[in-house]
Design a protein around this motif. Structure first.
Motif, mmCIF file in Angstrom:
data_model
loop_
_atom_site.group_PDB
_atom_site.id
_atom_site.type_symbol
_atom_site.label_atom_id
_atom_site.label_comp_id
_atom_site.label_asym_id
_atom_site.label_seq_id
_atom_site.Cartn_x
_atom_site.Cartn_y
_atom_site.Cartn_z
ATOM 1 N N PHE A 1 1.044 -1.108 0.130
ATOM 2 C CA PHE A 1 -0.037 0.025 -0.160
ATOM 3 C C PHE A 1 0.941 1.214 0.209
ATOM 4 C CE2 PHE A 1 -1.966 3.209 2.466
ATOM 5 C CZ PHE A 1 -3.113 3.654 1.348
ATOM 6 N N TYR A 2 0.548 2.391 -0.875
ATOM 7 C CA TYR A 2 1.529 3.412 -0.973
ATOM 8 C C TYR A 2 0.554 4.334 -0.182
ATOM 9 C CZ TYR A 2 4.039 7.635 -2.851
ATOM 10 O OH TYR A 2 4.439 8.874 -2.947
ATOM 11 N N ASN A 3 1.454 5.075 0.535
ATOM 12 C CA ASN A 3 1.026 6.030 1.390
ATOM 13 C C ASN A 3 2.226 7.393 1.760
ATOM 14 O OD1 ASN A 3 2.246 4.316 3.198
ATOM 15 N ND2 ASN A 3 0.744 4.735 4.711
ATOM 16 N N LEU A 4 3.098 7.304 0.954
ATOM 17 C CA LEU A 4 3.967 8.536 1.079
ATOM 18 C C LEU A 4 3.606 9.880 0.458
ATOM 19 C CD1 LEU A 4 7.160 6.407 0.318
ATOM 20 C CD2 LEU A 4 5.781 6.649 2.416
ATOM 21 N N GLY A 5 2.550 9.934 -0.104
ATOM 22 C CA GLY A 5 2.084 11.290 -0.496
ATOM 23 C C GLY A 5 2.331 11.701 -2.165
ATOM 24 N N GLU A 6 1.816 12.758 -2.437
ATOM 25 C CA GLU A 6 1.952 13.073 -3.798
ATOM 26 C C GLU A 6 3.523 13.452 -4.278
ATOM 27 O OE1 GLU A 6 0.032 16.046 -7.170
ATOM 28 O OE2 GLU A 6 -0.642 16.225 -5.071
ATOM 29 N N GLY A 7 4.200 14.234 -3.636
ATOM 30 C CA GLY A 7 5.519 14.436 -3.677
ATOM 31 C C GLY A 7 6.671 13.371 -4.204
ATOM 32 N N ASN A 8 6.423 12.128 -3.687
ATOM 33 C CA ASN A 8 7.291 11.054 -3.801
ATOM 34 C C ASN A 8 6.476 10.166 -4.880
ATOM 35 O OD1 ASN A 8 9.457 11.700 -2.294
ATOM 36 N ND2 ASN A 8 8.538 11.076 -0.357
ATOM 37 N N TYR A 9 5.244 10.554 -5.535
ATOM 38 C CA TYR A 9 4.763 9.460 -6.158
ATOM 39 C C TYR A 9 5.317 8.860 -7.308
ATOM 40 C CZ TYR A 9 0.324 7.055 -7.659
ATOM 41 O OH TYR A 9 -0.578 6.058 -8.025
#
Length: 255
Positions: A128-136
């Motif tokens: 599950f990805y949840n690091l935010g838009e900046g690192n997407y």
């Protein structure tokens, strides 16, 4: 280094000697944002089960070669991994061959699963990805550098690319890709660096938004012999239809 090192003392890759089999079950591991959680550094048919691994740079590593020794045939199941939230964070890395990973979850990682070997079976593995838009951009749930691996009911959740393969033939059956975010980058379900020579059977795809490119199959070179069997997707959201060259059956519309 790893908080828990398995097989480092007597690193045999067979089952007849003391030091050839190890097991680790239960408990909680905290990597303090820097360490690897568990490393299998040598042994055969090692078991990791029912562990919660938190705040790690890499959750689990299974080595092919470590100080001249090798590992293989690990059985990893019922594990939850939370990374350290950086672009270097990885849920699980497989360098050894013929491992089975079942019922594993990862979050707070940039790469869910990274595989450098063949003969591995992944079943119900859910990054599950949840690091935010900046690192997407560039985030990937499953990265496969070797090929000849098997994915069953694996779920790429909100990563820019769900399943990436550099070479070889893989089998993907009943795998999911789902995107919550509507960010202006690519949303790619399956990506292959070269020719497409794998089997993708009954994938379920849930694209989101109208800004990003939304691609079922991204192929780096023509001439592959792979097949996409009966994908389930809202075709109106797709921006690329190159997968139709490899389609068997028909698209089942998902609304």
């Amino acid at each position: 280094e790893a908080v828990v090192r398995m097989g480092g003392k007597d690193p045999y890759n067979e089952i007849r000697f003391v030091g050839s089999n190890y097991s680790f079950e239960g408990g909680y591991i905290d990597g303090n944002g820097k360490a690897i959680g568990i490393a299998i550094e040598g042994s055969r048919e090692t078991v990791i089960r029912g562990v919660s691994i938190k705040n790690v740079r890499i959750g689990i590593q299974v080595f092919q070669n470590y100080s001249g020794y090798a590992s293989s045939d690990a059985d990893i199941s019922d594990v939850n991994i939370t990374g350290n939230g950086t672009k270097e964070s990885i849920g699980i890395q497989l360098f050894a061959y013929d491992n089975t990973v079942t019922n594993l979850r990862t979050s707070n990682v940039y790469t869910g699963v990274e595989i450098y070997s063949s003969g591995n079976m992944l079943r119900n593995v859910h990054p599950f990805y949840n690091l935010g838009e900046g690192n997407y951009a560039g985030s990937r749930a499953f990265v496969d550098y070797a090929g000849t691996n098997f994915y069953d009911y694996c779920y790429a959740d909100n990563f820019s690319t769900g399943f990436y393969s550099e070479k070889g033939s893989n089998t993907y059956e009943n795998c999911f890709n789902y995107w919550y975010a509507d960010w202006a980058v690519e949303q790619v379900a399956f990506s292959f660096e070269g020719q497409f020579d794998s089997v993708i059977a009954y994938p379920h795809l849930g694209f989101n938004g109208r800004q990003a490119d939304r691609v079922l199959l991204k192929v780096g070179a023509e001439g592959g012999t792979g097949v996409v069997i009966t994908p389930i997707v809202d075709a109106e959201l797709l921006t690329d239809f190159g997968f139709e060259e490899y389609l068997q059956g028909r698209v089942v519309t998902k609304k």
